[in-house]
Design a protein around this motif. Structure first.
Motif, PDB file in Angstrom:
ATOM      1  N   PRO A 232       0.839  -1.355  -0.094  1.00 47.78           N
ATOM      2  CA  PRO A 232       0.057   0.113  -0.102  1.00 47.78           C
ATOM      3  C   PRO A 232       0.825   1.202   0.100  1.00 47.78           C
ATOM      4  O   PRO A 232       1.660   1.400   0.546  1.00 47.78           O
TER       5      PRO A 232
ATOM      6  N   CYS B 211      -6.740   8.879  -6.154  1.00 46.90           N
ATOM      7  CA  CYS B 211      -7.319   7.812  -5.640  1.00 46.90           C
ATOM      8  C   CYS B 211      -7.861   6.980  -6.571  1.00 46.90           C
ATOM      9  O   CYS B 211      -7.927   5.750  -6.572  1.00 46.90           O
ATOM     10  N   ASP B 212      -9.050   7.406  -7.030  1.00 54.56           N
ATOM     11  CA  ASP B 212      -9.876   6.590  -8.130  1.00 54.56           C
ATOM     12  C   ASP B 212      -9.030   5.898  -9.259  1.00 54.56           C
ATOM     13  O   ASP B 212      -9.390   4.591  -9.607  1.00 54.56           O
TER      14      ASP B 212
ATOM     15  N   THR C  32      -6.726   3.109  -7.598  1.00 49.37           N
ATOM     16  CA  THR C  32      -7.328   1.894  -7.101  1.00 49.37           C
ATOM     17  C   THR C  32      -8.058   1.008  -8.401  1.00 49.37           C
ATOM     18  O   THR C  32      -8.090  -0.222  -8.273  1.00 49.37           O
ATOM     19  N   SER C  33      -8.428   1.764  -9.173  1.00 47.74           N
ATOM     20  CA  SER C  33      -8.956   1.096 -10.566  1.00 47.74           C
ATOM     21  C   SER C  33      -7.845   0.306 -11.361  1.00 47.74           C
ATOM     22  O   SER C  33      -8.128  -0.750 -11.996  1.00 47.74           O
TER      23      SER C  33
ATOM     24  N   SER D 195      -2.973  -0.555  -3.956  1.00 49.25           N
ATOM     25  CA  SER D 195      -3.692  -0.314  -2.688  1.00 49.25           C
ATOM     26  C   SER D 195      -2.890   0.845  -2.260  1.00 49.25           C
ATOM     27  O   SER D 195      -2.006   1.180  -2.176  1.00 49.25           O
TER      28      SER D 195
END
Length: 294
Positions: A2, A12-13, A16-17, A21
C-alpha cells in the motif's frame, strides 16, 4: 504494497482502478516500518505525473508514505492554486521533517540556463537539504541535469534536434544493485533538447555512469552509496505520454519529429508499442529496495 498519499479523490480513484493499494496514514501498523518519500513535482501536468510516479512506486514490496512538494517561488500555470494548496506542501513546511527518499522530476525549462530559472535558488536549497537529510534522491530528466550541475558542476548542452522516442540502452555495470534483474538490452523513453558530455564526468570519482545509449547518450548515473541517482530519460512515462507531447507540439506549430521507435512502423497513425514498462518498474523497485538498506 500500500501507498499512503494525500486524499485526492481523482488520484485515488485512478490508482485503485489499476489495482494499486492505498491506505490511510493512520492505518500503518506500528510494527511495520514505512518509507517516507518526498516528490518534488516540477512537471506542468501535475496529476499525470503523480499517477505515473505512484504507479511505479506501488510496484515495490514496501509501505510507502508519499508527500508532494511544490515550489513557493513559482506558481504553476497549468495547475490551480487550490489544488496545490490542498495536496502539496512547500519546502518551508517540510524542511524539518525526516524523509527516506526523494524524487525530483523533470521540468519544461531546459532551454534556459539554470540560473535564469525563477525557482533556481529555491531548488538549490531543496537539493542542499536532500544532501543532508535524504538517504537517496532520484532525479529525472531535467531534474537529473539540474542535480548534476548543482552537486558536481556538470553542464548541459543544447541540441537543435530533440532526443525524442524510445531508445535501446546497455548496462555498464550489470552487477549494480540499481540494475539488478535488467536485460543486456533494455528500452526507455527520452524527450529533451539537451544532453551531457561523457568527458565532463572524467575525474569525478564519486559518480558512476551505469547505463547509456548509442542514440540517447548517458542514461543512468549514480553517486557512491546511491546518495544521488540521476536518470536522464522518463522510464515512468505512460503508453501515450510521448504521443501527447508529439500532438501538443504539432498543435503549437512546433517543428517536431515523430518519436522514434515508438509507434508501430514509426507511423503515428498506429498504436504506440510499449517496451519499457518492465524495466521501469524494476528500476524503481530496485531503488526502493536500496532505500531500505541505507
Amino acid at each position: 504494497m500500500p501507498l499512503s498519499i494525500p486524499q485526492n479523490n481523482s488520484l485515488c480513484d485512478i490508482l485503485t482502478s489499476e489495482g494499486i493499494s492505498l491506505i490511510d496514514k493512520s492505518s500503518f501498523s506500528k510494527n511495520i516500518k514505512s518509507l517516507k518519500v518526498l516528490i518534488l513535482n516540477l512537471m506542468p501536468a501535475k496529476l499525470e505525473t503523480e499517477i505515473q510516479l505512484l504507479r511505479v512506486l506501488g510496484f515495490s514490496n514496501n509501505y510507502i508514505e508519499v508527500t508532494f512538494l511544490t515550489t513557493k517561488t513559482y506558481t504553476s500555470k497549468n495547475t490551480s492554486k487550490e489544488y496545490l494548496d490542498m495536496f502539496y506542501k512547500t519546502f518551508d513546511e517540510i524542511k524539518d521533517e525526516p524523509f527516506d527518499g526523494m524524487i525530483i522530476t523533470g521540468a519544461p525549462v531546459e532551454h534556459l540556463d539554470f540560473e535564469d530559472i525563477i525557482y533556481w535558488d529555491e531548488l538549490k536549497d531543496i537539493m542542499d537539504y536532500s544532501s543532508k537529510n535524504i538517504k537517496s534522491t532520484f532525479h529525472i530528466c531535467w531534474g537529473a541535469q539540474a542535480g548534476l550541475y548543482h552537486h558536481y558542476g556538470i553542464k548541459k548542452y543544447n541540441l537543435h534536434k530533440k532526443i525524442f522516442g524510445v531508445f535501446s540502452h546497455k548496462s555498464n555495470n550489470p552487477y549494480s544493485k540499481l540494475l539488478n534483474g535488467f536485460d543486456d538490452e533494455f528500452f526507455a523513453p527520452h524527450s529533451r533538447y539537451s544532453y551531457m558530455k561523457k568527458n565532463d564526468f572524467e575525474g569525478l570519482d564519486d559518480l558512476e555512469i551505469l547505463s547509456e545509449s548509442d542514440e540517447a547518450g548517458i542514461y543512468i548515473v549514480k553517486s557512491k552509496n546511491f546518495k544521488n541517482i540521476f536518470v536522464t530519460g522518463h522510464s515512468e512515462y505512460d503508453s501515450y505520454t510521448l504521443y501527447n507531447e508529439y500532438k501538443r507540439d504539432i498543435n503549437k506549430n512546433i517543428d517536431t519529429q515523430i518519436p522514434k521507435n515508438y509507434f508501430l512502423n514509426d507511423n503515428p497513425n498506429n498504436k504506440p508499442i510499449v517496451k519499457w514498462r518492465g524495466h521501469s518498474n524494476l528500476l524503481f523497485y530496485n531503488w526502493i529496495k536500496i532505500l531500505t538498506s541505507l
